[in-house]
Design a protein around this motif. Structure first.
Motif, PDB file in Angstrom:
ATOM      1  N   GLN A   1       0.836  -1.206   0.000  1.00 48.11           N
ATOM      2  CA  GLN A   1       0.000   0.000   0.000  1.00 48.11           C
ATOM      3  C   GLN A   1       0.870   1.255   0.000  1.00 48.11           C
ATOM      4  O   GLN A   1       0.536   2.246  -0.634  1.00 48.11           O
ATOM      5  CB  GLN A   1      -0.942  -0.005   1.205  1.00 48.11           C
ATOM      6  N   GLN A   2       2.013   1.214   0.686  1.00 47.85           N
ATOM      7  CA  GLN A   2       2.930   2.359   0.670  1.00 47.85           C
ATOM      8  C   GLN A   2       3.446   2.619  -0.742  1.00 47.85           C
ATOM      9  O   GLN A   2       3.563   3.773  -1.164  1.00 47.85           O
ATOM     10  CB  GLN A   2       4.117   2.098   1.615  1.00 47.85           C
ATOM     11  N   GLN A   3       3.731   1.550  -1.460  1.00 50.14           N
ATOM     12  CA  GLN A   3       4.213   1.696  -2.836  1.00 50.14           C
ATOM     13  C   GLN A   3       3.124   2.300  -3.729  1.00 50.14           C
ATOM     14  O   GLN A   3       3.415   3.121  -4.610  1.00 50.14           O
ATOM     15  CB  GLN A   3       4.683   0.350  -3.378  1.00 50.14           C
ATOM     16  N   LYS A   4       1.888   1.905  -3.505  1.00 47.32           N
ATOM     17  CA  LYS A   4       0.766   2.461  -4.266  1.00 47.32           C
ATOM     18  C   LYS A   4       0.669   3.959  -4.010  1.00 47.32           C
ATOM     19  O   LYS A   4       0.507   4.756  -4.949  1.00 47.32           O
ATOM     20  CB  LYS A   4      -0.537   1.764  -3.882  1.00 47.32           C
ATOM     21  N   VAL A   5       0.775   4.372  -2.746  1.00 44.63           N
ATOM     22  CA  VAL A   5       0.714   5.789  -2.398  1.00 44.63           C
ATOM     23  C   VAL A   5       1.876   6.537  -3.041  1.00 44.63           C
ATOM     24  O   VAL A   5       1.690   7.622  -3.622  1.00 44.63           O
ATOM     25  CB  VAL A   5       0.697   5.987  -0.861  1.00 44.63           C
ATOM     26  N   GLN A   6       3.060   5.961  -2.979  1.00 45.75           N
ATOM     27  CA  GLN A   6       4.241   6.607  -3.559  1.00 45.75           C
ATOM     28  C   GLN A   6       4.075   6.772  -5.075  1.00 45.75           C
ATOM     29  O   GLN A   6       4.403   7.823  -5.635  1.00 45.75           O
ATOM     30  CB  GLN A   6       5.509   5.783  -3.258  1.00 45.75           C
ATOM     31  N   SER A   7       3.544   5.765  -5.716  1.00 42.15           N
ATOM     32  CA  SER A   7       3.315   5.821  -7.159  1.00 42.15           C
ATOM     33  C   SER A   7       2.323   6.932  -7.506  1.00 42.15           C
ATOM     34  O   SER A   7       2.531   7.699  -8.460  1.00 42.15           O
ATOM     35  CB  SER A   7       2.790   4.466  -7.647  1.00 42.15           C
ATOM     36  N   LEU A   8       1.252   7.032  -6.741  1.00 46.27           N
ATOM     37  CA  LEU A   8       0.272   8.093  -6.982  1.00 46.27           C
ATOM     38  C   LEU A   8       0.872   9.478  -6.716  1.00 46.27           C
ATOM     39  O   LEU A   8       0.568  10.444  -7.430  1.00 46.27           O
ATOM     40  CB  LEU A   8      -0.967   7.878  -6.103  1.00 46.27           C
ATOM     41  N   GLN A   9       1.726   9.594  -5.705  1.00 50.96           N
ATOM     42  CA  GLN A   9       2.385  10.877  -5.429  1.00 50.96           C
ATOM     43  C   GLN A   9       3.264  11.289  -6.610  1.00 50.96           C
ATOM     44  O   GLN A   9       3.264  12.455  -7.020  1.00 50.96           O
ATOM     45  CB  GLN A   9       3.228  10.782  -4.154  1.00 50.96           C
ATOM     46  N   ASN A  10       4.010  10.321  -7.156  1.00 53.68           N
ATOM     47  CA  ASN A  10       4.880  10.619  -8.302  1.00 53.68           C
ATOM     48  C   ASN A  10       4.046  11.021  -9.519  1.00 53.68           C
ATOM     49  O   ASN A  10       4.389  11.971 -10.239  1.00 53.68           O
ATOM     50  CB  ASN A  10       5.760   9.410  -8.635  1.00 53.68           C
ATOM     51  N   ARG A  11       2.963  10.306  -9.762  1.00 54.67           N
ATOM     52  CA  ARG A  11       2.099  10.609 -10.898  1.00 54.67           C
ATOM     53  C   ARG A  11       1.477  11.997 -10.738  1.00 54.67           C
ATOM     54  O   ARG A  11       1.413  12.782 -11.687  1.00 54.67           O
ATOM     55  CB  ARG A  11       1.011   9.547 -11.028  1.00 54.67           C
ATOM     56  N   LEU A  12       1.041  12.309  -9.518  1.00 59.22           N
ATOM     57  CA  LEU A  12       0.440  13.620  -9.271  1.00 59.22           C
ATOM     58  C   LEU A  12       1.465  14.739  -9.475  1.00 59.22           C
ATOM     59  O   LEU A  12       1.124  15.817 -10.003  1.00 59.22           O
ATOM     60  CB  LEU A  12      -0.138  13.671  -7.858  1.00 59.22           C
ATOM     61  N   LYS A  13       2.688  14.492  -9.077  1.00 56.85           N
ATOM     62  CA  LYS A  13       3.747  15.495  -9.255  1.00 56.85           C
ATOM     63  C   LYS A  13       3.949  15.792 -10.749  1.00 56.85           C
ATOM     64  O   LYS A  13       4.059  16.951 -11.150  1.00 56.85           O
ATOM     65  CB  LYS A  13       5.049  14.982  -8.629  1.00 56.85           C
ATOM     66  N   GLN A  14       3.963  14.747 -11.558  1.00 58.14           N
ATOM     67  CA  GLN A  14       4.103  14.923 -13.012  1.00 58.14           C
ATOM     68  C   GLN A  14       2.873  15.632 -13.586  1.00 58.14           C
ATOM     69  O   GLN A  14       3.001  16.511 -14.450  1.00 58.14           O
ATOM     70  CB  GLN A  14       4.272  13.570 -13.704  1.00 58.14           C
ATOM     71  N   MET A  15       1.713  15.252 -13.115  1.00 53.69           N
ATOM     72  CA  MET A  15       0.471  15.835 -13.620  1.00 53.69           C
ATOM     73  C   MET A  15       0.347  17.310 -13.251  1.00 53.69           C
ATOM     74  O   MET A  15      -0.264  18.084 -14.000  1.00 53.69           O
ATOM     75  CB  MET A  15      -0.744  15.064 -13.075  1.00 53.69           C
ATOM     76  N   ARG A  16       0.904  17.692 -12.125  1.00 51.87           N
ATOM     77  CA  ARG A  16       0.813  19.087 -11.676  1.00 51.87           C
ATOM     78  C   ARG A  16       1.439  20.005 -12.718  1.00 51.87           C
ATOM     79  O   ARG A  16       0.863  21.040 -13.102  1.00 51.87           O
ATOM     80  CB  ARG A  16       1.485  19.265 -10.318  1.00 51.87           C
ATOM     81  N   THR A  17       2.601  19.623 -13.191  1.00 52.78           N
ATOM     82  CA  THR A  17       3.279  20.422 -14.218  1.00 52.78           C
ATOM     83  C   THR A  17       2.442  20.463 -15.492  1.00 52.78           C
ATOM     84  O   THR A  17       2.281  21.525 -16.112  1.00 52.78           O
ATOM     85  CB  THR A  17       4.675  19.822 -14.519  1.00 52.78           C
ATOM     86  N   GLN A  18       1.902  19.314 -15.867  1.00 51.00           N
ATOM     87  CA  GLN A  18       1.075  19.247 -17.079  1.00 51.00           C
ATOM     88  C   GLN A  18      -0.203  20.079 -16.910  1.00 51.00           C
ATOM     89  O   GLN A  18      -0.638  20.751 -17.846  1.00 51.00           O
ATOM     90  CB  GLN A  18       0.712  17.793 -17.397  1.00 51.00           C
ATOM     91  N   TYR A  19      -0.790  20.027 -15.725  1.00 51.05           N
ATOM     92  CA  TYR A  19      -2.010  20.777 -15.456  1.00 51.05           C
ATOM     93  C   TYR A  19      -1.742  22.282 -15.517  1.00 51.05           C
ATOM     94  O   TYR A  19      -2.510  23.047 -16.090  1.00 51.05           O
ATOM     95  CB  TYR A  19      -2.584  20.368 -14.086  1.00 51.05           C
ATOM     96  N   GLN A  20      -0.617  22.708 -14.905  1.00 51.80           N
ATOM     97  CA  GLN A  20      -0.275  24.126 -14.877  1.00 51.80           C
ATOM     98  C   GLN A  20       0.005  24.679 -16.280  1.00 51.80           C
ATOM     99  O   GLN A  20      -0.227  25.845 -16.548  1.00 51.80           O
ATOM    100  CB  GLN A  20       0.918  24.369 -13.947  1.00 51.80           C
ATOM    101  N   SER A  21       0.503  23.794 -17.145  1.00 52.08           N
ATOM    102  CA  SER A  21       0.782  24.252 -18.515  1.00 52.08           C
ATOM    103  C   SER A  21      -0.413  24.034 -19.442  1.00 52.08           C
ATOM    104  O   SER A  21      -0.332  24.289 -20.637  1.00 52.08           O
ATOM    105  CB  SER A  21       2.025  23.555 -19.074  1.00 52.08           C
ATOM    106  N   GLY A  22      -1.513  23.533 -18.891  1.00 54.02           N
ATOM    107  CA  GLY A  22      -2.736  23.358 -19.664  1.00 54.02           C
ATOM    108  C   GLY A  22      -2.780  22.099 -20.513  1.00 54.02           C
ATOM    109  O   GLY A  22      -3.640  21.950 -21.377  1.00 54.02           O
ATOM    110  N   MET A  23      -1.876  21.153 -20.287  1.00 50.03           N
ATOM    111  CA  MET A  23      -1.825  19.927 -21.093  1.00 50.03           C
ATOM    112  C   MET A  23      -2.886  18.904 -20.668  1.00 50.03           C
ATOM    113  O   MET A  23      -3.265  18.060 -21.471  1.00 50.03           O
ATOM    114  CB  MET A  23      -0.422  19.298 -21.031  1.00 50.03           C
ATOM    115  N   ILE A  24      -3.331  18.969 -19.425  1.00 50.77           N
ATOM    116  CA  ILE A  24      -4.391  18.067 -18.966  1.00 50.77           C
ATOM    117  C   ILE A  24      -5.487  18.897 -18.310  1.00 50.77           C
ATOM    118  O   ILE A  24      -5.254  20.026 -17.858  1.00 50.77           O
ATOM    119  CB  ILE A  24      -3.882  16.987 -17.996  1.00 50.77           C
ATOM    120  N   LYS A  25      -6.643  18.305 -18.257  1.00 50.61           N
ATOM    121  CA  LYS A  25      -7.793  19.001 -17.682  1.00 50.61           C
ATOM    122  C   LYS A  25      -7.752  18.922 -16.158  1.00 50.61           C
ATOM    123  O   LYS A  25      -7.176  18.009 -15.580  1.00 50.61           O
ATOM    124  CB  LYS A  25      -9.087  18.371 -18.198  1.00 50.61           C
TER     125      LYS A  25
END
Length: 175
Positions: free
Chosen positions: A60-84
């Protein structure tokens, strides 16, 4: 006055002389339990249980870590308007849910592990108690003092029955 003190002293000496010497032994309960075959077997089972709980929590810790990493990547994409925003918020919710699940899993694992340990240890404590009581009765001991529970400042090896108790526990333990 001297006469009263002499009489009191005489009574005290007479009483002390008439008291039988008690047969006393000492035992190291924790050593007897941990060094017996039964204790070693139960300790191995406890380690296996602990590893299983830790593995579940680690997953479960690995699942949380994976989601944290994905969210970190998505944050940049979201801020640049690449994702909704909807995609970004959905991943945030997944992370929050996974984090909550991790907390619950950690707490439940701890509670369940403690219950498992208590259940696994119950037979060895009963065995120790039964063997000790029977041995003490057979040998005519009036008292057996457990060193592990404190209160013994000194105990001669000649009154230490721990090794005998370990051997008897090993003989009675069902493998």
């Amino acid at each position: 006055m001297k006469k009263m003190i002499a009489i009191a002293l005489l009574m005290l000496l007479t009483t002390a002389a008439s008291v039988q010497a008690a047969e006393i032994a000492i035992v190291h309960s924790m050593r007897a339990i941990s060094e017996s075959k039964a204790g070693q077997q139960i300790n191995d089972e406890i380690k296996k249980k602990q590893a299983a709980y830790e593995s579940e929590v680690k997953g479960q810790q690995q699942k949380v870590q994976s989601l944290q990493n994905r969210l970190k990547q998505m944050r940049t994409q979201y801020q640049s308007g690449m994702i909704k925003e909807e995609q970004f918020r959905k991943t945030q919710q997944e992370l929050a849910s996974a984090g909550a699940q991790l907390n619950v899993l950690g707490e439940m694992s701890s509670v369940n592990f403690k219950k498992d340990v208590k259940k696994l240890q119950a037979p060895i404590y009963k065995l120790f108690s039964d063997v000790l009581a029977e041995y003490a009765r057979e040998k005519g001991y009036d008292a057996v003092i457990d060193v592990a529970r404190g209160g013994v400042a000194y105990g001669s090896k000649s009154i230490d029955i721990t090794d005998v108790i370990i051997k008897e526990m090993d003989n009675r333990w069902k493998k």
